[in-house]
Write a protein that holds these residues in place. Structure first.
Motif, short mmCIF file in Angstrom:
data_model
loop_
_atom_site.label_atom_id
_atom_site.label_comp_id
_atom_site.label_asym_id
_atom_site.label_seq_id
_atom_site.Cartn_x
_atom_site.Cartn_y
_atom_site.Cartn_z
N UNK A 110 0.82 -1.21 0.00
CA UNK A 110 0.00 0.00 0.00
C UNK A 110 0.86 1.26 0.00
N UNK A 111 1.96 1.22 0.71
CA UNK A 111 2.83 2.39 0.77
C UNK A 111 3.71 2.49 -0.47
N UNK A 112 4.39 1.39 -0.79
CA UNK A 112 5.40 1.43 -1.85
C UNK A 112 4.79 1.47 -3.26
N UNK A 113 3.74 0.68 -3.48
CA UNK A 113 3.18 0.57 -4.83
C UNK A 113 1.97 1.47 -5.04
N UNK A 114 1.15 1.62 -4.01
CA UNK A 114 -0.10 2.37 -4.18
C UNK A 114 0.01 3.83 -3.75
N UNK A 115 1.04 4.16 -2.99
CA UNK A 115 1.24 5.55 -2.60
C UNK A 115 0.17 6.13 -1.72
N UNK A 116 -0.30 5.34 -0.73
CA UNK A 116 -1.36 5.82 0.14
C UNK A 116 -0.84 6.88 1.12
N UNK A 117 -1.75 7.69 1.62
CA UNK A 117 -1.40 8.75 2.58
C UNK A 117 -1.71 8.36 4.01
N UNK A 118 -2.44 7.28 4.19
CA UNK A 118 -2.92 6.89 5.52
C UNK A 118 -3.42 5.45 5.38
N UNK A 119 -3.23 4.64 6.43
CA UNK A 119 -3.69 3.25 6.40
C UNK A 119 -4.53 2.96 7.63
N UNK A 120 -5.74 2.44 7.39
CA UNK A 120 -6.62 2.01 8.48
C UNK A 120 -6.56 0.50 8.64
N UNK A 121 -6.53 0.06 9.90
CA UNK A 121 -6.49 -1.36 10.21
C UNK A 121 -7.52 -1.71 11.28
N UNK A 122 -7.87 -3.00 11.34
CA UNK A 122 -8.58 -3.51 12.51
C UNK A 122 -7.61 -3.57 13.67
N UNK A 123 -6.41 -4.09 13.42
CA UNK A 123 -5.39 -4.21 14.46
C UNK A 123 -5.42 -5.59 15.09
N UNK A 124 -5.05 -5.66 16.36
CA UNK A 124 -5.00 -6.94 17.05
C UNK A 124 -3.80 -7.76 16.64
N UNK A 125 -4.02 -9.02 16.31
CA UNK A 125 -2.92 -9.92 15.98
C UNK A 125 -2.13 -9.48 14.76
N UNK A 126 -2.69 -8.61 13.93
CA UNK A 126 -1.99 -8.20 12.71
C UNK A 126 -1.03 -7.04 12.93
N UNK A 127 -1.20 -6.27 14.00
CA UNK A 127 -0.35 -5.10 14.19
C UNK A 127 1.14 -5.43 14.34
N UNK A 128 1.53 -6.49 15.08
CA UNK A 128 2.97 -6.79 15.18
C UNK A 128 3.65 -6.98 13.82
N UNK A 129 2.92 -7.46 12.84
CA UNK A 129 3.50 -7.61 11.51
C UNK A 129 3.71 -6.29 10.81
N UNK A 130 2.89 -5.29 11.15
CA UNK A 130 2.91 -4.00 10.46
C UNK A 130 3.80 -2.98 11.16
N UNK A 131 3.97 -3.10 12.46
CA UNK A 131 4.68 -2.07 13.21
C UNK A 131 6.07 -1.75 12.66
N UNK A 132 6.88 -2.74 12.25
CA UNK A 132 8.19 -2.38 11.70
C UNK A 132 8.09 -1.53 10.43
N UNK A 133 7.06 -1.77 9.62
CA UNK A 133 6.85 -0.96 8.42
C UNK A 133 6.47 0.46 8.81
N UNK A 134 5.63 0.58 9.82
CA UNK A 134 5.24 1.90 10.30
C UNK A 134 6.44 2.65 10.86
N UNK A 135 7.27 1.95 11.63
CA UNK A 135 8.45 2.58 12.22
C UNK A 135 9.41 3.07 11.15
N UNK A 136 9.60 2.27 10.11
CA UNK A 136 10.56 2.60 9.06
C UNK A 136 10.08 3.75 8.17
N UNK A 137 8.80 3.76 7.86
CA UNK A 137 8.29 4.72 6.87
C UNK A 137 7.69 5.98 7.49
N UNK A 138 7.27 5.90 8.76
CA UNK A 138 6.60 7.04 9.36
C UNK A 138 5.16 7.18 8.90
#
Length: 430
Positions: A105-133
């Motif tokens: 979503x960030x690299x190919x689609x160029x989104x400005x904001x990402x919405x998630x449900x969260x929960x068990x999926x957030x640990x997989x995403x947090x490093x991407x969030x930390x790296x990209x801001x």
């Protein structure tokens, strides 16, 4: 599921470290937006599988939201008006797939904001969030910690709002003195278990047994219900069970002759539960998510535009699919749009600063405060009032709004005690 990750020897911390390496190597480019470009918003949630009821209806609601905004001209930034478009990715409630989706979503689609449900999926995403801001939102504030600087919980304050249903029940049905509870053993179920335990203790309602935690792979709920009601409780609490669990559990409670009170975080597609049981059986069922045709949502304090019209349009397009999240992601977008227009930019940092300016925000159910340091280690949850909903005559109706901060001011020590007992405080989870 987090519980399964831990059992396999991979902790949340080591999972984050391993995925951080992947994110670091991805070389994600910075998000950019030119005058007149369409603003793309990422929707990273389960669209299929057991948790799809907390993803797909939210995307359907966002499409209605986007049509409304675009029909009015779009989003006004410093460089002019921009239309908005949602780009979705089905993470199937899997942390690895969520990480892949966030990267795409960030690299190919160029989104400005990402919405998630969260929960068990957030640990997989947090490093991407930390790296990209990149700015992410979650419906589960229990994902928050001091390390989650780019994660906000601006709509749903799960599981803390569950205290309001118990508080209302204790005041309006004081004859109910005992309770039992069940939940799936995962990152959605466990913090909610701790919250309900705190709420029942604060209300003076006795737990007859420890919460019954079942494997998320469970399909036969007859033994679960048999054990649950064996001590003849006044109240059966279904915690934050997925709709795929709530429905068969309710059906088993009906078939096994339970006559007491049921309380649950959600009651998605409750008309189907009524059809499988009876209107009489479901009468008085307490949960936390209203239908948006409710007259109480036309009050001046409500910060959701034309809730009745939104509900009518949603049901016209998606009959029988209205649920807990149908409005929540759209509500988040109201806050994001207001912040982007205030900042004059879709840049994640600028939007975050504008959104949290003054420490207050226009939550769907009234003005609220950015809060959370005591419980989550960071003030990234928008907390205020929340509705208590009961099924009456086959229809969900708001019984009143209760203040989460007021409850916490009186009973916060109980919530922290039970969160610690289930290893759900931010310093235990991370």
């Amino acid at each position: 599921m987090i519980s399964k990750i831990v059992k396999s020897g991979l902790t949340r911390r080591t999972f984050l470290k391993s995925t951080a390496a992947t994110a670091m190597s991805a070389g994600l480019p910075g998000m950019s937006l030119a005058a007149g470009d369409t603003i793309k918003i990422g929707f990273l949630a389960p669209l299929t599988g057991a948790v799809a009821a907390w993803g797909k209806p939210g995307l359907d609601g966002c499409e209605i939201w986007a049509e409304r905004v675009n029909a009015a001209g779009g989003i006004k930034l410093d460089d002019g008006m921009h239309k908005v478009e949602f780009v979705s990715y089905d993470n199937e409630y899997d942390p690895a797939k969520a990480r892949t989706g966030a990267t795409k979503l960030i690299r190919e689609d160029g989104v400005s904001f990402i919405m998630m449900l969260g929960g068990d999926t957030w640990p997989g995403v947090q490093p991407v969030a930390d790296k990209t801001g990149m700015l992410f939102s979650t419906l589960l504030p229990s994902d928050l910690s001091p390390d989650t600087n780019t994660l906000i919980a601006p709509a749903e304050v799960h599981p803390i709002y569950n205290v309001t249903g118990v508080e209302w029940l204790a005041e309006n049905k004081p004859d109910l003195k005992t309770a039992v509870m069940c939940a799936q053993d995962d990152a959605l179920g466990l913090p909610s278990v701790a919250t309900y335990l705190a709420a029942f203790e604060a209300a003076g309602i006795e737990m007859l047994d420890d919460p019954l935690l079942f494997d998320p792979a469970t399909t036969d709920f007859a033994p679960v219900v048999t054990r649950l009601i064996s001590k003849n409780p006044d109240i059966v609490c279904l915690d934050t069970c997925y709709s795929d669990y709530v429905h068969p559990i309710a059906e088993q409670l009906y078939q096994q002759g339970f006559k007491g009170q049921i309380i649950s975080c959600t009651a998605d597609f409750y008309d189907q539960m009524i059809a499988k049981t009876s209107e009489e059986f479901m009468e008085g069922f307490i949960f936390q998510f209203p239908d948006f045709d409710d007259p109480a949502l036309n009050a001046d304090n409500i910060n959701f535009t034309d809730p009745n019209g939104f509900y009518a349009e949603f049901n016209k397009r998606h009959p029988g699919q209205w649920g807990a999240v149908s409005w929540e992601y759209a509500s988040i977008m109201d806050l994001w749009k207001a912040a982007a227009e205030k900042a004059g930019s879709s840049d994640p940092d600028a939007v975050t600063t504008a959104m949290k300016d003054g420490g207050k925000g226009a939550h769907a159910f009234g003005d609220a405060a950015w809060w959370g340091t005591e419980l989550f280690g960071i003030d990234n949850a928008l907390v205020g009032d929340w509705p208590v909903v009961a099924i009456e005559g086959g229809k969900a109706r708001i019984k009143g709004f209760r203040s989460i901060p007021d409850w916490y001011a009186k009973h916060g020590d109980l919530l922290i005690k039970h969160m610690k007992a289930y290893d759900q405080m931010w310093d235990q989870r991370s």
